[in-house]
Design a protein around this motif. Structure first.
Motif, PDB file in Angstrom:
ATOM      1  N   THR A   2      50.202  30.200  27.804  1.00  0.00           N
ATOM      2  CA  THR A   2      49.443  30.489  27.149  1.00  0.00           C
ATOM      3  C   THR A   2      49.181  31.725  25.902  1.00  0.00           C
ATOM      4  O   THR A   2      51.192  32.246  26.570  1.00  0.00           O
ATOM      5  CB  THR A   2      47.721  31.083  27.387  1.00  0.00           C
ATOM      6  OG1 THR A   2      48.479  32.289  28.586  1.00  0.00           O
ATOM      7  CG2 THR A   2      48.110  29.681  28.112  1.00  0.00           C
ATOM      8  N   GLU A   3      49.300  32.456  25.043  1.00  0.00           N
ATOM      9  CA  GLU A   3      49.583  34.019  24.146  1.00  0.00           C
ATOM     10  C   GLU A   3      48.299  34.850  24.098  1.00  0.00           C
ATOM     11  O   GLU A   3      47.664  34.118  23.570  1.00  0.00           O
ATOM     12  CB  GLU A   3      50.831  34.100  23.612  1.00  0.00           C
ATOM     13  CG  GLU A   3      51.449  35.308  23.019  1.00  0.00           C
ATOM     14  CD  GLU A   3      51.930  34.852  21.813  1.00  0.00           C
ATOM     15  OE1 GLU A   3      52.010  34.595  20.992  1.00  0.00           O
ATOM     16  OE2 GLU A   3      53.621  34.350  22.024  1.00  0.00           O
ATOM     17  N   GLY A   4      48.104  35.955  24.562  1.00  0.00           N
ATOM     18  CA  GLY A   4      47.132  36.615  24.641  1.00  0.00           C
ATOM     19  C   GLY A   4      46.257  36.388  25.492  1.00  0.00           C
ATOM     20  O   GLY A   4      46.259  36.269  26.439  1.00  0.00           O
ATOM     21  N   ARG A   5      44.727  36.991  24.654  1.00  0.00           N
ATOM     22  CA  ARG A   5      42.920  37.462  25.611  1.00  0.00           C
ATOM     23  C   ARG A   5      42.751  36.087  25.971  1.00  0.00           C
ATOM     24  O   ARG A   5      42.041  35.466  26.843  1.00  0.00           O
ATOM     25  CB  ARG A   5      42.475  37.378  24.912  1.00  0.00           C
ATOM     26  CG  ARG A   5      41.901  39.376  25.014  1.00  0.00           C
ATOM     27  CD  ARG A   5      41.226  39.860  24.237  1.00  0.00           C
ATOM     28  NE  ARG A   5      40.552  39.857  23.405  1.00  0.00           N
ATOM     29  CZ  ARG A   5      41.287  40.548  22.567  1.00  0.00           C
ATOM     30  NH1 ARG A   5      41.310  41.847  21.930  1.00  0.00           N
ATOM     31  NH2 ARG A   5      40.180  39.920  21.201  1.00  0.00           N
ATOM     32  N   TYR A   6      43.473  34.860  25.035  1.00  0.00           N
ATOM     33  CA  TYR A   6      42.979  32.877  25.590  1.00  0.00           C
ATOM     34  C   TYR A   6      43.733  32.389  26.075  1.00  0.00           C
ATOM     35  O   TYR A   6      45.256  32.456  25.964  1.00  0.00           O
ATOM     36  CB  TYR A   6      42.437  32.743  24.466  1.00  0.00           C
ATOM     37  CG  TYR A   6      41.048  33.742  23.296  1.00  0.00           C
ATOM     38  CD1 TYR A   6      39.914  33.395  23.528  1.00  0.00           C
ATOM     39  CD2 TYR A   6      41.454  34.517  22.959  1.00  0.00           C
ATOM     40  CE1 TYR A   6      38.397  33.427  23.020  1.00  0.00           C
ATOM     41  CE2 TYR A   6      40.579  35.407  21.917  1.00  0.00           C
ATOM     42  CZ  TYR A   6      39.445  34.637  21.753  1.00  0.00           C
ATOM     43  OH  TYR A   6      37.968  35.275  21.011  1.00  0.00           O
ATOM     44  N   GLU A 131      37.103  43.964  29.403  1.00  0.00           N
ATOM     45  CA  GLU A 131      38.328  43.238  27.999  1.00  0.00           C
ATOM     46  C   GLU A 131      39.999  43.117  28.732  1.00  0.00           C
ATOM     47  O   GLU A 131      40.566  42.432  28.299  1.00  0.00           O
ATOM     48  CB  GLU A 131      38.139  45.501  27.712  1.00  0.00           C
ATOM     49  CG  GLU A 131      36.840  45.446  27.170  1.00  0.00           C
ATOM     50  CD  GLU A 131      37.489  44.483  25.416  1.00  0.00           C
ATOM     51  OE1 GLU A 131      38.123  44.073  24.852  1.00  0.00           O
ATOM     52  OE2 GLU A 131      35.485  44.121  25.200  1.00  0.00           O
ATOM     53  N   GLU A 132      39.994  43.148  29.888  1.00  0.00           N
ATOM     54  CA  GLU A 132      40.962  43.408  30.836  1.00  0.00           C
ATOM     55  C   GLU A 132      40.949  41.677  30.885  1.00  0.00           C
ATOM     56  O   GLU A 132      42.222  41.025  31.685  1.00  0.00           O
ATOM     57  CB  GLU A 132      41.292  43.817  32.135  1.00  0.00           C
ATOM     58  CG  GLU A 132      41.537  45.386  31.244  1.00  0.00           C
ATOM     59  CD  GLU A 132      42.754  45.673  30.552  1.00  0.00           C
ATOM     60  OE1 GLU A 132      43.190  45.055  30.593  1.00  0.00           O
ATOM     61  OE2 GLU A 132      42.343  46.718  29.904  1.00  0.00           O
ATOM     62  N   ARG A 133      39.718  41.201  31.196  1.00  0.00           N
ATOM     63  CA  ARG A 133      39.947  39.783  31.466  1.00  0.00           C
ATOM     64  C   ARG A 133      40.476  38.413  30.196  1.00  0.00           C
ATOM     65  O   ARG A 133      39.503  38.653  29.311  1.00  0.00           O
ATOM     66  CB  ARG A 133      38.864  38.726  32.302  1.00  0.00           C
ATOM     67  CG  ARG A 133      38.406  39.531  33.665  1.00  0.00           C
ATOM     68  CD  ARG A 133      37.306  39.623  34.171  1.00  0.00           C
ATOM     69  NE  ARG A 133      36.834  37.688  33.832  1.00  0.00           N
ATOM     70  CZ  ARG A 133      35.785  37.051  33.712  1.00  0.00           C
ATOM     71  NH1 ARG A 133      34.805  37.737  34.002  1.00  0.00           N
ATOM     72  NH2 ARG A 133      35.849  35.510  33.831  1.00  0.00           N
ATOM     73  N   MET A 134      41.113  36.961  30.419  1.00  0.00           N
ATOM     74  CA  MET A 134      41.331  36.186  30.380  1.00  0.00           C
ATOM     75  C   MET A 134      40.055  35.660  29.785  1.00  0.00           C
ATOM     76  O   MET A 134      39.529  35.406  30.514  1.00  0.00           O
ATOM     77  CB  MET A 134      42.835  35.414  30.980  1.00  0.00           C
ATOM     78  CG  MET A 134      42.933  34.478  29.702  1.00  0.00           C
ATOM     79  SD  MET A 134      44.428  33.577  30.060  1.00  0.00           S
ATOM     80  CE  MET A 134      45.456  34.783  30.034  1.00  0.00           C
ATOM     81  N   ILE A 135      40.258  35.388  28.453  1.00  0.00           N
ATOM     82  CA  ILE A 135      38.625  34.478  28.152  1.00  0.00           C
ATOM     83  C   ILE A 135      39.429  33.583  28.198  1.00  0.00           C
ATOM     84  O   ILE A 135      39.868  31.880  27.381  1.00  0.00           O
ATOM     85  CB  ILE A 135      38.637  35.061  26.419  1.00  0.00           C
ATOM     86  CG1 ILE A 135      37.538  36.229  25.793  1.00  0.00           C
ATOM     87  CG2 ILE A 135      36.968  33.649  25.947  1.00  0.00           C
ATOM     88  CD1 ILE A 135      37.944  36.867  24.720  1.00  0.00           C
ATOM     89  N   GLU A 136      38.350  32.691  29.147  1.00  0.00           N
ATOM     90  CA  GLU A 136      39.080  30.810  29.384  1.00  0.00           C
ATOM     91  C   GLU A 136      38.036  30.454  28.749  1.00  0.00           C
ATOM     92  O   GLU A 136      37.253  29.622  29.265  1.00  0.00           O
ATOM     93  CB  GLU A 136      39.321  30.765  31.390  1.00  0.00           C
ATOM     94  CG  GLU A 136      40.039  31.785  32.252  1.00  0.00           C
ATOM     95  CD  GLU A 136      40.104  31.835  33.657  1.00  0.00           C
ATOM     96  OE1 GLU A 136      39.047  31.119  33.962  1.00  0.00           O
ATOM     97  OE2 GLU A 136      40.814  32.399  33.739  1.00  0.00           O
TER      98      GLU A 136
END
Length: 214
Positions: A2-6, A131-136
């Motif tokens: 993965t790459e980025g917030r997601y 905001e620091e958490r990944m959106i899963e």
């Protein structure tokens, strides 16, 4: 990988800004059009998840049928149900929508049902999000052997469940606040009892003497 917030594999990454002004012009309802014009800050097509393998460029990726993930930044917390319904009418594609505003997030999803049929729409209310958490969005254990339609239905069900959780939490919070206000209101009558009635009369007489005009 993965790459980025997601937590979505980078081969599906689009990261393409969408022309917000162009969308405004296509909204029939003038009130909705004004809401979008005033409150939608930006729209980004983050991912296009597809079943086809071996896609090497973004142009080919976005032409393929699949599950689109859009991220919408808002100036204020517009109702996610309304936003999701308007986006569904405008785009008519399988979508997951992530709404972000002032450190809070809401999610919506749209499943089209074919020409002439009404699609399925669901959205959560806004809730606090780190905001620091990944959106899963993906659940790799459940989604590993599924196609995009099946993954979309699983995400849709998860959003419906999240909607219920947020609604219950907010209703409970309102109930607790109402109980607190009621408890504060019930404290006042207990001060007016026979034990302190004489003291209240003395205080009242004192106030009257102070206010008397000589």
């Amino acid at each position: 990988m993965t790459e980025g917030r997601y937590n979505i594999p980078k081969q599906y990454k689009v990261d393409k800004g969408m022309p917000v002004d162009a969308f405004f012009q296509r909204i029939d309802n003038p009130k909705c059009r004004e809401i979008f014009k005033s409150e939608v800050e930006s729209m980004i097509w983050k991912y296009q998840m597809v079943d086809k393998k071996g896609i090497s460029n973004i142009a080919e990726l976005i032409r393929e049928r699949g599950l689109s993930v859009l991220e919408i930044s808002l100036k204020s917390k517009v109702l996610p149900d309304l936003l999701t319904e308007v986006f569904a009418d405008l785009l008519q594609r399988a979508m997951v929508l992530v709404y972000r505003c002032d450190g809070e997030m809401a999610m919506g999803a749209y499943i089209p049902m074919g020409r002439g049929a009404t699609g399925r729409i669901c959205a959560t209310d806004f809730y606090d999000y780190d905001e620091e958490r990944m959106i899963e969005l993906l659940d790799y254990e459940q989604d590993s052997d599924k196609n995009t339609d099946q993954i979309h239905k699983r995400i849709f069900a998860a959003i419906r469940q999240q909607r219920r959780v947020v609604m219950v939490d907010k209703a409970f919070e309102q109930l607790e606040k109402a109980k607190g206000r009621k408890a504060e209101g019930e404290l006042l009558p207990f001060e007016f009892n026979f034990d302190n009635l004489d003291k209240i009369r003395e205080d009242a007489d004192f106030v009257r003497t102070q206010l008397r005009v000589v």
